[in-house]
Write an enzyme that holds these catalytic residues in place. Structure first.
Site, PDB file in Angstrom:
ATOM      1  N   HIS A 306       3.533  -3.533  -4.684  1.00  0.00           N
ATOM      2  CA  HIS A 306       4.421  -4.280  -5.578  1.00  0.00           C
ATOM      3  C   HIS A 306       3.591  -5.335  -6.299  1.00  0.00           C
ATOM      4  O   HIS A 306       2.677  -5.908  -5.718  1.00  0.00           O
ATOM      5  CB  HIS A 306       5.547  -4.953  -4.775  1.00  0.00           C
ATOM      6  CG  HIS A 306       6.670  -5.392  -5.634  1.00  0.00           C
ATOM      7  ND1 HIS A 306       6.669  -6.606  -6.272  1.00  0.00           N
ATOM      8  CD2 HIS A 306       7.812  -4.758  -5.997  1.00  0.00           C
ATOM      9  CE1 HIS A 306       7.783  -6.712  -6.978  1.00  0.00           C
ATOM     10  NE2 HIS A 306       8.485  -5.602  -6.845  1.00  0.00           N
ATOM     11  N   ASP A 363      11.962   0.997  -2.707  1.00  0.00           N
ATOM     12  CA  ASP A 363      12.207   2.418  -2.985  1.00  0.00           C
ATOM     13  C   ASP A 363      11.827   3.345  -1.834  1.00  0.00           C
ATOM     14  O   ASP A 363      12.186   4.519  -1.840  1.00  0.00           O
ATOM     15  CB  ASP A 363      11.426   2.843  -4.235  1.00  0.00           C
ATOM     16  CG  ASP A 363      11.958   2.165  -5.471  1.00  0.00           C
ATOM     17  OD1 ASP A 363      13.189   2.114  -5.613  1.00  0.00           O
ATOM     18  OD2 ASP A 363      11.159   1.663  -6.277  1.00  0.00           O
TER      19      ASP A 363
HETATM   20  N1  ACO Z   1      -1.014   3.737  -3.592  1.00  0.00           N
HETATM   21  C1  ACO Z   1      -2.361   3.609  -3.600  1.00  0.00           C
HETATM   22  N2  ACO Z   1      -3.015   2.568  -4.167  1.00  0.00           N
HETATM   23  C2  ACO Z   1      -2.269   1.629  -4.745  1.00  0.00           C
HETATM   24  C3  ACO Z   1      -0.856   1.695  -4.768  1.00  0.00           C
HETATM   25  C4  ACO Z   1      -0.236   2.800  -4.152  1.00  0.00           C
HETATM   26  N3  ACO Z   1       1.091   2.927  -4.131  1.00  0.00           N
HETATM   27  N4  ACO Z   1      -0.378   0.621  -5.437  1.00  0.00           N
HETATM   28  C5  ACO Z   1      -1.445  -0.100  -5.811  1.00  0.00           C
HETATM   29  N5  ACO Z   1      -2.584   0.496  -5.397  1.00  0.00           N
HETATM   30  C6  ACO Z   1      -3.956  -0.001  -5.553  1.00  0.00           C
HETATM   31  C7  ACO Z   1      -4.489   0.285  -6.953  1.00  0.00           C
HETATM   32  O1  ACO Z   1      -5.156   1.525  -7.000  1.00  0.00           O
HETATM   33  C8  ACO Z   1      -5.424  -0.874  -7.162  1.00  0.00           C
HETATM   34  O2  ACO Z   1      -6.606  -0.618  -6.424  1.00  0.00           O
HETATM   35  P1  ACO Z   1      -8.046  -1.219  -6.894  1.00  0.00           P
HETATM   36  O3  ACO Z   1      -7.853  -2.701  -7.036  1.00  0.00           O
HETATM   37  O4  ACO Z   1      -8.964  -0.850  -5.782  1.00  0.00           O
HETATM   38  O5  ACO Z   1      -8.357  -0.543  -8.210  1.00  0.00           O
HETATM   39  C9  ACO Z   1      -4.706  -2.047  -6.469  1.00  0.00           C
HETATM   40  O6  ACO Z   1      -3.901  -1.428  -5.446  1.00  0.00           O
HETATM   41  C10 ACO Z   1      -3.816  -2.863  -7.377  1.00  0.00           C
HETATM   42  O7  ACO Z   1      -2.976  -1.978  -8.089  1.00  0.00           O
HETATM   43  P2  ACO Z   1      -2.348  -2.317  -9.490  1.00  0.00           P
HETATM   44  O8  ACO Z   1      -1.879  -1.058 -10.130  1.00  0.00           O
HETATM   45  O9  ACO Z   1      -3.277  -3.191 -10.265  1.00  0.00           O
HETATM   46  O10 ACO Z   1      -1.119  -3.203  -9.045  1.00  0.00           O
HETATM   47  P3  ACO Z   1       0.120  -3.531  -9.930  1.00  0.00           P
HETATM   48  O11 ACO Z   1       0.635  -4.827  -9.466  1.00  0.00           O
HETATM   49  O12 ACO Z   1      -0.209  -3.395 -11.382  1.00  0.00           O
HETATM   50  O13 ACO Z   1       1.140  -2.328  -9.601  1.00  0.00           O
HETATM   51  C11 ACO Z   1       2.861  -1.048  -8.659  1.00  0.00           C
HETATM   52  C12 ACO Z   1       2.256  -2.451  -8.804  1.00  0.00           C
HETATM   53  C13 ACO Z   1       3.061  -0.418 -10.047  1.00  0.00           C
HETATM   54  C14 ACO Z   1       4.228  -1.162  -7.997  1.00  0.00           C
HETATM   55  C15 ACO Z   1       1.910  -0.176  -7.807  1.00  0.00           C
HETATM   56  O14 ACO Z   1       1.772  -0.731  -6.514  1.00  0.00           O
HETATM   57  C16 ACO Z   1       2.364   1.274  -7.710  1.00  0.00           C
HETATM   58  O15 ACO Z   1       2.042   2.075  -8.589  1.00  0.00           O
HETATM   59  N6  ACO Z   1       3.135   1.645  -6.623  1.00  0.00           N
HETATM   60  C17 ACO Z   1       3.650   2.988  -6.496  1.00  0.00           C
HETATM   61  C18 ACO Z   1       4.914   3.144  -7.339  1.00  0.00           C
HETATM   62  C19 ACO Z   1       6.086   2.411  -6.760  1.00  0.00           C
HETATM   63  O16 ACO Z   1       6.399   2.501  -5.578  1.00  0.00           O
HETATM   64  N7  ACO Z   1       6.793   1.670  -7.638  1.00  0.00           N
HETATM   65  C20 ACO Z   1       7.981   0.907  -7.278  1.00  0.00           C
HETATM   66  C21 ACO Z   1       7.732  -0.555  -7.349  1.00  0.00           C
HETATM   67  S1  ACO Z   1       9.125  -1.483  -6.833  1.00  0.00           S
HETATM   68  C22 ACO Z   1      10.188  -1.388  -8.138  1.00  0.00           C
HETATM   69  O17 ACO Z   1       9.835  -1.346  -9.280  1.00  0.00           O
HETATM   70  C23 ACO Z   1      11.580  -1.365  -7.814  1.00  0.00           C
END
Ligand code: ACO
Length: 429
Positions: A306, A363
């Site tokens: 998140h 989720d």
């Molecule tokens: N699985 C694996 N790696 C992940 C995940 C994940 N679910 N989420 C983040 N990371 C990693 C990224 O690869 C990144 O790694 P790095 O720094 O080594 O390159 C780091 O964690 C940071 O990720 P970002 O994408 O920069 O984080 P951001 O805050 O932009 O994204 C998000 C948040 C979109 C929710 C992300 O965690 C994600 O894609 N999760 C999966 C989708 C999901 O469950 N979405 C629902 C969110 S809750 C909602 O909207 C109701």
């Protein structure tokens, strides 16, 4: 405490006011930065940008705190109704008995939708995603319910908000019925908000729907947990779009479109698809975990991570507990729940997920709850949208009421070609 920050660049020093919120968060107010220095700020994804002052929802991503208008979400999930929580978000306080009755009557009176809307549904291709349909239909509401010029702006806003809250569940259930080729079920005045939705979804002439207390309660909690989440992607879409002074239906339609994305509300559907794929793969989550950790693979573990929560999402905690209780009371044995729990356990011990602060978000368990109450996977994100509607409306209303409300128009740092002359087609290589 200092109430300004100092920025120094090339010998030039400027002071910037510091704004402190009621829970102590601090922000540097840069609204005069460009005028005073010629500089803009750069913050892709707005991770460090406060776009507004807001008195609606407070969240602390480090401590896992979420409150609506000051009330912890845990208390609302335990004691409140969805209708009451919607009122709280929109009006800033819980309704008294009389206000709640008036609100209920208005919701009931506005719960039917124009019969001509049905023909719109019938013309969408059968395979259309319900979120695309819902977004289009909410936008179409403006054509059916044009601005009421006889009312003042306040009254117009109240009636538009109520219409949306009342009609969205009718429209969502209608889309499901039509997609199945079944007769539409109308809302009933003797049922509560949640009961009405389930009845419109599942009642049919050959098998009348029996209100199931556990399912109603699960839906109530699900919608309360989704009701607002401050400046998330879809809420920001609503605020940005409405800043151009577009009507509320169009602004909410844009929020629904943003929520559809798998990185946002679409994750609840994506989680079930991921768990189903793991199940089909013999139940082993190893491949999914390895893929999620592989930098060259765009795959992510859905339902984890998140932007704000760097600890367990408080909504996920409630959802997980409710999921266990619901499945037990309905005597459902869902193998996806076992896979989900195993996956969470493995992930919790994995250094990649620990180092990246990746915990289950709302989720992760919500899809299993929705499956248990009979909601088809394709409708999961629609369920989220119905729940989030009060939050979108509250955030929209707050921006409309802000005397400093401006059109949202960020800037950029241009990195393209510098000026060069037009080349006629015969001279181009
Ligand atoms: N699985 C694996 N790696 C992940 C995940 C994940 N679910 N989420 C983040 N990371 C990693 C990224 O690869 C990144 O790694 P790095 O720094 O080594 O390159 C780091 O964690 C940071 O990720 P970002 O994408 O920069 O984080 P951001 O805050 O932009 O994204 C998000 C948040 C979109 C929710 C992300 O965690 C994600 O894609 N999760 C999966 C989708 C999901 O469950 N979405 C629902 C969110 S809750 C909602 O909207 C109701």
């Amino acid at each position: 405490m200092e109430d300004f920050a100092t920025l120094t660049y090339n010998g030039q020093k400027i002071t910037l006011p510091v704004v402190i919120g009621t829970e102590g968060e601090r922000a540097i107010d840069i609204s005069n930065l460009r005028a005073e220095t010629g500089f803009i700020t750069l913050d892709p994804g707005y991770a460090n940008t406060g776009s507004c002052l807001s008195a609606i929802t407070y969240m602390d991503g480090e401590k896992g705190v979420l409150r609506y208008r000051g009330i912890p979400v845990e208390q609302l999930a335990e004691k409140s109704t969805f209708k009451e929580t919607a009122y709280l978000l929109i009006n800033g306080r819980l309704p008294n008995r009389e206000e709640l009755t008036r609100f209920s009557v208005m919701l009931n009176d506005n719960s039917l939708v124009h019969e001509d809307l049905k023909t719109f549904y019938q013309n969408f291709p059968r395979a259309s995603h319900p979120m695309g349909i819902l977004s289009s239909m909410v936008n179409a509401l403006r054509s059916f319910y044009p601005a009421l010029t006889t009312l003042n702006l306040r009254e117009e806003i109240t009636i538009t908000m109520t219409r949306l809250l009342a009609k969205i569940r009718t429209m969502a259930a209608m889309s499901y019925k039509i997609s199945r080729g079944h007769k539409v079920v109308y809302p009933r005045s003797d049922l509560t908000y949640c009961e009405n939705f389930l009845n419109m979804m599942f009642d049919n002439p050959v098998r009348p729907y029996q209100i199931n207390r556990e399912a109603v309660n699960a839906l109530r909690v699900f919608w309360i947990l989704h009701a607002d989440h401050e400046q998330n992607c879809s809420t920001t879409a609503v605020r940005v779009v409405s800043s151009a002074r577009v009507n509320l239906y169009a602004a909410i339609s844009s929020g629904i479109a943003a929520l559809w994305g798998p990185l946002h509300g679409g994750a609840n559907q994506a989680v079930i698809e991921m768990l189903t794929a793991i199940q089909a793969d013999g139940g082993s989550h190893k491949k999914a975990i390895e893929r999620a950790k592989d930098k060259n693979d765009p795959f992510r573990l859905m339902g984890f991570g998140h932007r704000v929560y760097k600890t367990y999402d408080p909504r996920a905690k409630i959802m997980k507990k409710m999921c266990d209780e619901l499945l037990e009371s309905l005597q459902i044995n869902d193998p996806l729940l076992d896979i989900a729990k195993e996956l969470e356990e493995v992930v919790q011990k994995d250094p990649y997920f620990i180092d990246h602060n990746l915990y289950p978000n709302v989720d992760f368990y919500s899809g299993i709850v929705l499956r248990a109450i009979g909601i088809p996977t394709s409708m999961f994100t629609v369920m989220f949208a119905i729940g989030r509607l009060p939050g979108w409306i509250a955030q929209w209303k707050e921006s409309v009421d802000d005397p400093k409300w401006k059109i949202c128009r960020p800037r950029q740092v241009y990195t393209g070609a510098q000026a060069y002359d037009f080349v006629p087609i015969h001279a181009r290589v």
